[in-house]
Design a protein around this motif. Sequence first.
Motif, PDB file in Angstrom:
ATOM      1  N   GLY A  42       0.850  -1.229  -0.066  1.00 27.00           N
ATOM      2  CA  GLY A  42      -0.098  -0.034  -0.031  1.00 27.00           C
ATOM      3  C   GLY A  42       0.842   1.221   0.108  1.00 27.00           C
ATOM      4  O   GLY A  42       0.263   2.243  -0.208  1.00 27.00           O
ATOM      5  N   THR A  43       2.390   1.132   0.227  1.00 28.32           N
ATOM      6  CA  THR A  43       3.065   2.344   0.247  1.00 28.32           C
ATOM      7  C   THR A  43       3.023   2.836  -1.368  1.00 28.32           C
ATOM      8  O   THR A  43       3.193   2.139  -2.232  1.00 28.32           O
ATOM      9  CB  THR A  43       4.227   1.838   0.622  1.00 28.32           C
ATOM     10  OG1 THR A  43       4.414   1.515   1.852  1.00 28.32           O
ATOM     11  CG2 THR A  43       5.216   3.115   0.557  1.00 28.32           C
ATOM     12  N   PRO A  44       2.828   4.111  -1.614  1.00 25.08           N
ATOM     13  CA  PRO A  44       2.835   4.899  -2.873  1.00 25.08           C
ATOM     14  C   PRO A  44       4.250   4.762  -3.403  1.00 25.08           C
ATOM     15  O   PRO A  44       5.061   4.633  -2.766  1.00 25.08           O
ATOM     16  CB  PRO A  44       2.314   6.182  -2.592  1.00 25.08           C
ATOM     17  CG  PRO A  44       2.779   6.617  -1.056  1.00 25.08           C
ATOM     18  CD  PRO A  44       2.553   5.119  -0.456  1.00 25.08           C
ATOM     19  N   PRO A  45       4.474   4.866  -4.935  1.00 25.45           N
ATOM     20  CA  PRO A  45       5.892   4.729  -5.224  1.00 25.45           C
ATOM     21  C   PRO A  45       6.380   6.150  -4.978  1.00 25.45           C
ATOM     22  O   PRO A  45       5.972   6.968  -4.552  1.00 25.45           O
ATOM     23  CB  PRO A  45       5.508   4.607  -6.474  1.00 25.45           C
ATOM     24  CG  PRO A  45       4.296   5.316  -6.957  1.00 25.45           C
ATOM     25  CD  PRO A  45       3.361   5.002  -5.662  1.00 25.45           C
ATOM     26  N   PRO A 103      -0.455   4.229  -9.891  1.00 24.59           N
ATOM     27  CA  PRO A 103       0.465   2.830  -9.845  1.00 24.59           C
ATOM     28  C   PRO A 103      -0.055   1.926  -8.652  1.00 24.59           C
ATOM     29  O   PRO A 103       0.411   0.983  -8.661  1.00 24.59           O
ATOM     30  CB  PRO A 103       1.811   3.523  -9.377  1.00 24.59           C
ATOM     31  CG  PRO A 103       1.756   4.874  -9.862  1.00 24.59           C
ATOM     32  CD  PRO A 103       0.588   5.352  -9.766  1.00 24.59           C
ATOM     33  N   GLU A 104      -0.991   2.519  -7.895  1.00 22.39           N
ATOM     34  CA  GLU A 104      -1.550   1.611  -6.701  1.00 22.39           C
ATOM     35  C   GLU A 104      -2.279   0.559  -7.483  1.00 22.39           C
ATOM     36  O   GLU A 104      -2.749  -0.547  -6.548  1.00 22.39           O
ATOM     37  CB  GLU A 104      -2.531   2.463  -5.908  1.00 22.39           C
ATOM     38  CG  GLU A 104      -1.440   3.366  -4.980  1.00 22.39           C
ATOM     39  CD  GLU A 104      -2.173   4.162  -4.022  1.00 22.39           C
ATOM     40  OE1 GLU A 104      -3.398   3.950  -3.792  1.00 22.39           O
ATOM     41  OE2 GLU A 104      -1.726   5.024  -3.279  1.00 22.39           O
ATOM     42  N   LEU A 105      -2.784   0.613  -8.472  1.00 22.00           N
ATOM     43  CA  LEU A 105      -3.549  -0.167  -9.122  1.00 22.00           C
ATOM     44  C   LEU A 105      -2.904  -1.255  -9.956  1.00 22.00           C
ATOM     45  O   LEU A 105      -3.436  -2.356 -10.242  1.00 22.00           O
ATOM     46  CB  LEU A 105      -4.656   0.528 -10.145  1.00 22.00           C
ATOM     47  CG  LEU A 105      -5.758   1.116  -9.706  1.00 22.00           C
ATOM     48  CD1 LEU A 105      -6.506   1.731 -10.803  1.00 22.00           C
ATOM     49  CD2 LEU A 105      -6.338   0.396  -8.500  1.00 22.00           C
ATOM     50  N   VAL A 106      -1.413  -1.123 -10.004  1.00 20.51           N
ATOM     51  CA  VAL A 106      -0.595  -2.075 -10.580  1.00 20.51           C
ATOM     52  C   VAL A 106       0.414  -2.399  -9.577  1.00 20.51           C
ATOM     53  O   VAL A 106       1.492  -1.664  -9.449  1.00 20.51           O
ATOM     54  CB  VAL A 106      -0.080  -1.556 -11.924  1.00 20.51           C
ATOM     55  CG1 VAL A 106       0.900  -2.585 -12.587  1.00 20.51           C
ATOM     56  CG2 VAL A 106      -1.183  -0.951 -12.873  1.00 20.51           C
TER      57      VAL A 106
END
Length: 242
Positions: free
Chosen positions: A88-91, A235-238
């Motif tokens: 769940g950490t954002p890129p 990016p959270e969806l991939v």
Amino acid sequence: MAYEIVKAEGFAIATQGEKVKVVLEANLGGDKINQFDLDKVTVPAGGGIAWEVPGLMGPESTPEIEGVIVGWKPVRSLYLTSFQDAPGTPPNCSSDDGLVGFGDPLEKGIEERRDCATCPMNQWGSALDGNGKRCAERRLLFVLRKNDQIPIMVVVPPTSLKNAKSYFLRLTQANVPYYGVITRLTLSKVKSKSGITYSQIEFKVKGILADPDVEMFRSYAEFWNEVIKGIRFDPELVEPEA
């Protein structure tokens, strides 16, 4: 190899023509589409060879996805923290177009726009194991299937990028645009040098569209590519690969 010339029979836009674009424009009303709005298909984990495609009655398992590619875009995401360690950490940095990223890839404490081509994290050998790039590139394919009014979004992971690029180059060699063929996407099970089993996308031409149908899909692809420009990549969806 000579491919069969096929007609776009069964495709909604073959019978409805410009009406499809008119309906889309009317229903969008100038609103932007992001990847939350589209049915998304990803490569299964662990070497699975069946796609899970969203449907009205729930996910449908199928060995292949068949349709016309009406658009595509490269995207990038960089995670300096393992997804397994911190889900769940954002890129740390991501890019909507594969050209310009926004974030703090070098951990300087400042988020800014960066040129992806010159970023150290996008160079070969920057991966932790030294065999690839630390920044993960993906290709989003927008595939219009028969009976569909809008395309589904197929996420091509880093491990399938070579196959995707080779396929597009072969089409170029044959002087055929990507929207001029019916493409079949299947999955094969592959084992890496380190013994990890994963799934890889295989690209094949089912048939080359007849000239009138190519023109029809060209017009639709031009319309859809304008939509794609406004699609925000999240990016959270991939999830990043292990």
